[in-house]
Design a protein around this motif. Structure first.
Motif, PDB file in Angstrom:
ATOM      1  N   UNK A  61     -14.885  26.618  47.256  1.00 52.57           N
ATOM      2  CA  UNK A  61     -14.089  27.295  46.380  1.00 52.57           C
ATOM      3  C   UNK A  61     -14.617  27.393  45.005  1.00 52.57           C
ATOM      4  N   UNK A  62     -14.508  28.593  44.350  1.00 51.81           N
ATOM      5  CA  UNK A  62     -14.793  28.881  42.984  1.00 51.81           C
ATOM      6  C   UNK A  62     -13.816  28.261  42.170  1.00 51.81           C
ATOM      7  N   UNK A  63     -13.904  27.044  41.471  1.00 56.55           N
ATOM      8  CA  UNK A  63     -12.971  26.628  40.652  1.00 56.55           C
ATOM      9  C   UNK A  63     -13.228  26.901  38.852  1.00 56.55           C
ATOM     10  N   UNK A  64     -12.094  27.596  38.406  1.00 55.55           N
ATOM     11  CA  UNK A  64     -12.197  27.857  36.788  1.00 55.55           C
ATOM     12  C   UNK A  64     -11.255  26.983  36.207  1.00 55.55           C
ATOM     13  N   UNK A 299     -23.797  30.371  25.853  1.00 54.65           N
ATOM     14  CA  UNK A 299     -22.493  30.449  26.551  1.00 54.65           C
ATOM     15  C   UNK A 299     -22.920  30.718  27.921  1.00 54.65           C
ATOM     16  N   UNK A 300     -23.803  30.994  28.426  1.00 52.05           N
ATOM     17  CA  UNK A 300     -24.109  31.304  29.743  1.00 52.05           C
ATOM     18  C   UNK A 300     -24.483  30.222  30.511  1.00 52.05           C
ATOM     19  N   UNK A 301     -23.998  30.205  31.961  1.00 51.77           N
ATOM     20  CA  UNK A 301     -24.086  28.907  32.789  1.00 51.77           C
ATOM     21  C   UNK A 301     -24.177  29.572  34.171  1.00 51.77           C
ATOM     22  N   UNK A 315     -17.167  32.250  27.308  1.00 49.32           N
ATOM     23  CA  UNK A 315     -16.086  33.135  26.449  1.00 49.32           C
ATOM     24  C   UNK A 315     -15.482  34.428  27.406  1.00 49.32           C
ATOM     25  N   UNK A 316     -15.811  34.332  28.577  1.00 51.41           N
ATOM     26  CA  UNK A 316     -15.355  35.418  29.462  1.00 51.41           C
ATOM     27  C   UNK A 316     -14.862  34.968  30.897  1.00 51.41           C
ATOM     28  N   UNK A 317     -13.842  35.208  31.416  1.00 52.67           N
ATOM     29  CA  UNK A 317     -13.252  34.594  32.656  1.00 52.67           C
ATOM     30  C   UNK A 317     -13.761  35.521  34.001  1.00 52.67           C
ATOM     31  N   UNK A 318     -15.158  35.948  33.889  1.00 54.81           N
ATOM     32  CA  UNK A 318     -15.692  36.690  34.950  1.00 54.81           C
ATOM     33  C   UNK A 318     -16.664  36.098  35.446  1.00 54.81           C
ATOM     34  N   UNK A 319     -17.032  36.280  37.041  1.00 58.70           N
ATOM     35  CA  UNK A 319     -18.118  35.360  37.488  1.00 58.70           C
ATOM     36  C   UNK A 319     -18.988  36.592  38.472  1.00 58.70           C
ATOM     37  N   UNK A 320     -20.210  36.529  37.905  1.00 53.76           N
ATOM     38  CA  UNK A 320     -21.269  37.575  38.747  1.00 53.76           C
ATOM     39  C   UNK A 320     -21.718  36.587  40.026  1.00 53.76           C
ATOM     40  N   UNK A 321     -21.861  37.422  40.963  1.00 56.94           N
ATOM     41  CA  UNK A 321     -22.345  36.275  42.075  1.00 56.94           C
ATOM     42  C   UNK A 321     -23.475  37.259  42.902  1.00 56.94           C
ATOM     43  N   UNK A 322     -24.338  36.540  43.109  1.00 55.97           N
ATOM     44  CA  UNK A 322     -25.544  37.172  44.094  1.00 55.97           C
ATOM     45  C   UNK A 322     -25.683  36.448  45.455  1.00 55.97           C
ATOM     46  N   UNK A 324     -27.591  35.309  48.460  1.00 56.83           N
ATOM     47  CA  UNK A 324     -29.246  35.375  48.839  1.00 56.83           C
ATOM     48  C   UNK A 324     -28.938  35.738  50.331  1.00 56.83           C
ATOM     49  N   UNK A 325     -28.095  35.687  51.185  1.00 59.22           N
ATOM     50  CA  UNK A 325     -28.295  36.087  52.461  1.00 59.22           C
ATOM     51  C   UNK A 325     -28.217  37.544  52.737  1.00 59.22           C
ATOM     52  N   UNK A 326     -27.385  38.406  51.927  1.00 60.59           N
ATOM     53  CA  UNK A 326     -27.165  39.815  51.842  1.00 60.59           C
ATOM     54  C   UNK A 326     -28.073  40.423  50.751  1.00 60.59           C
ATOM     55  N   UNK A 327     -28.339  39.747  49.839  1.00 61.12           N
ATOM     56  CA  UNK A 327     -29.237  40.310  48.680  1.00 61.12           C
ATOM     57  C   UNK A 327     -28.156  41.394  47.835  1.00 61.12           C
ATOM     58  N   UNK A 328     -26.926  41.087  47.640  1.00 56.50           N
ATOM     59  CA  UNK A 328     -26.106  41.904  46.858  1.00 56.50           C
ATOM     60  C   UNK A 328     -25.454  41.210  45.622  1.00 56.50           C
ATOM     61  N   UNK A 329     -25.087  42.115  44.717  1.00 54.44           N
ATOM     62  CA  UNK A 329     -24.456  41.656  43.456  1.00 54.44           C
ATOM     63  C   UNK A 329     -23.100  41.958  43.236  1.00 54.44           C
ATOM     64  N   UNK A 330     -22.000  41.274  42.968  1.00 56.66           N
ATOM     65  CA  UNK A 330     -20.591  41.620  43.149  1.00 56.66           C
ATOM     66  C   UNK A 330     -19.893  40.755  42.003  1.00 56.66           C
ATOM     67  N   UNK A 331     -18.762  41.077  41.364  1.00 55.15           N
ATOM     68  CA  UNK A 331     -18.002  40.407  40.565  1.00 55.15           C
ATOM     69  C   UNK A 331     -16.779  39.997  41.318  1.00 55.15           C
ATOM     70  N   UNK A 332     -16.441  38.607  40.902  1.00 50.98           N
ATOM     71  CA  UNK A 332     -15.328  37.905  41.566  1.00 50.98           C
ATOM     72  C   UNK A 332     -13.994  38.929  41.200  1.00 50.98           C
ATOM     73  N   UNK A 333     -12.998  39.031  41.979  1.00 52.48           N
ATOM     74  CA  UNK A 333     -11.976  39.549  41.399  1.00 52.48           C
ATOM     75  C   UNK A 333     -11.275  38.865  40.290  1.00 52.48           C
TER      76      UNK A 333
END
Length: 359
Positions: A61-64, A299-301, A315-322, A324-333
């Motif tokens: 899971x992605x834990x925030x 601030x980036x990690x 400083x921002x509750x968003x996550x950008x995910x890449x 590796x299998x599909x070579x796609x970029x998406x934001x977590x809802x």
């Protein structure tokens, strides 16, 4: 179908109950644990953990966690089932006047720190352990400085997680199995290292502040190795290490005069010890990430999550995910239950929801 009589459930053989409960999903197990003290002890038992390890494989899971949130919960996003969960950390022994910070994570344990202590825990079993040593005193003292001690966690086996810290130019290692700290005799060959680190293929990796060098520490051989960064002498605006699967990656911002214009990913090929570019983020996505941290790249990690690489900022509750299998970029809802009090201080990690992680 009529409900089964309570007398039948009450006399259900123990091994049958274990098999049934062992097949439940994590969310159902958390609810099952809250029914009674007996059920809670049952879920935390060695026999149940062994059965769960054999029969159920869960996705991470992605834990925030937000240190400013007055309600002590971790928000967890299941990227497979597309669901959000709340994980309570109210069971941790902390003073509400002190900030609770999510410091690091292995695949099955979380590491929190306050102004006075460091705590390892499994939030599903609600088991925790306070770490006590002179190393921890140094860590908690230095946490609020700009040059924080470099620290990382790794899962070596189902019953052994390690906490790796650079302390006064030495590598200090803590094992949950032995419950003791061991200081390595060989000194760290570099001192200008970022506080974040990753573990991959038996080695811990650290990156210099300018992202020009990568240090690798072989845990079994107790040896250091120095590697060049992916851009060589051409400095990045920022660079972050990521461990994903059996590979080490660097996520970096490329630009001029310290201003990042694009976001790229490089992979370290161990056979040749060379960095090869994997992909670059679409311009709109990289610009959104940079603007979300107000171009303060400290601030980036970044971190690995399954077969994906995640990028976010405090400083921002968003996550950008890449992927590796599909070579796609998406934001977590966006998290639908994020408190209005949570304006900054966001920290994301990848965590496998398991009842097998021992503390």
């Amino acid at each position: 179908m009529r409900n089964m009589q309570s007398e039948i459930w009450r006399n259900l053989p123990q091994h049958v109950l274990e098999i049934i409960v062992g097949k439940l999903d994590v969310e159902s197990l958390v609810k099952f644990r809250c029914v009674s003290k007996t059920f809670k002890n049952f879920v935390s038992s060695a026999s149940f953990r062994s059965l769960r390890l054999e029969t159920q494989e869960t996705s991470p899971w992605l834990v925030m966690f937000n240190k400013q949130d007055q309600y002590r919960f971790c928000r967890a996003y299941d990227t497979v089932n597309k669901k959000w969960h709340l994980i309570s950390v109210e069971f941790l022994p902390y003073n509400r006047r002190h900030n609770l910070q999510l410091l690091a994570a292995s695949s099955q344990l979380l590491c929190f720190t306050t102004q006075s202590c460091v705590i390892l825990c499994n939030p599903l079993t609600q088991k925790w352990r306070r770490l006590v040593s002179s190393c921890i005193n140094l860590l908690t003292h230095e946490m609020h400085r700009a040059n924080r001690p470099a620290i990382a966690m790794a899962t070596l086996s189902a019953d052994d997680d390690v906490l790796f810290m650079l302390c006064n130019g030495r590598a200090i290692i803590y094992s949950t199995r032995s419950d003791r700290w061991v200081a390595q005799t060989e000194s760290v060959p570099r001192s200008n290292l970022r506080s974040d680190a990753v573990f991959c293929n038996g080695s811990f990796y650290f990156i210099s502040w300018e992202a020009e060098e990568i240090l690798a520490y072989d845990l079994e051989r107790s040896e250091w190795k120095i590697l060049d960064g992916p851009m060589g002498e051409e400095a990045l605006a920022f660079g972050r290490l990521v461990s994903c699967g059996k590979s080490v990656f660097v996520v970096g911002g490329i630009g001029f005069e310290g201003i990042a214009k694009s976001l790229c990913i490089w992979e370290l090929h161990e056979s040749s010890m060379e960095w090869k570019e994997v992909d670059c983020a679409p311009q709109m996505m990289s610009s959104a990430l940079f603007s979300g941290c107000y171009h303060n790249y400290e601030h980036i990690y970044c971190f690995g999550h399954g077969d994906s690489i995640c990028m976010s900022c405090v400083s921002w509750p968003e996550v950008l995910i890449y992927s590796l299998s599909w070579r796609t970029w998406n934001w977590v809802p966006p998290c639908p239950v994020l408190s209005n009090m949570a304006r900054s201080g966001f920290r994301w990690v990848s965590f496998k929801p398991t009842f097998n992680g021992l503390v």
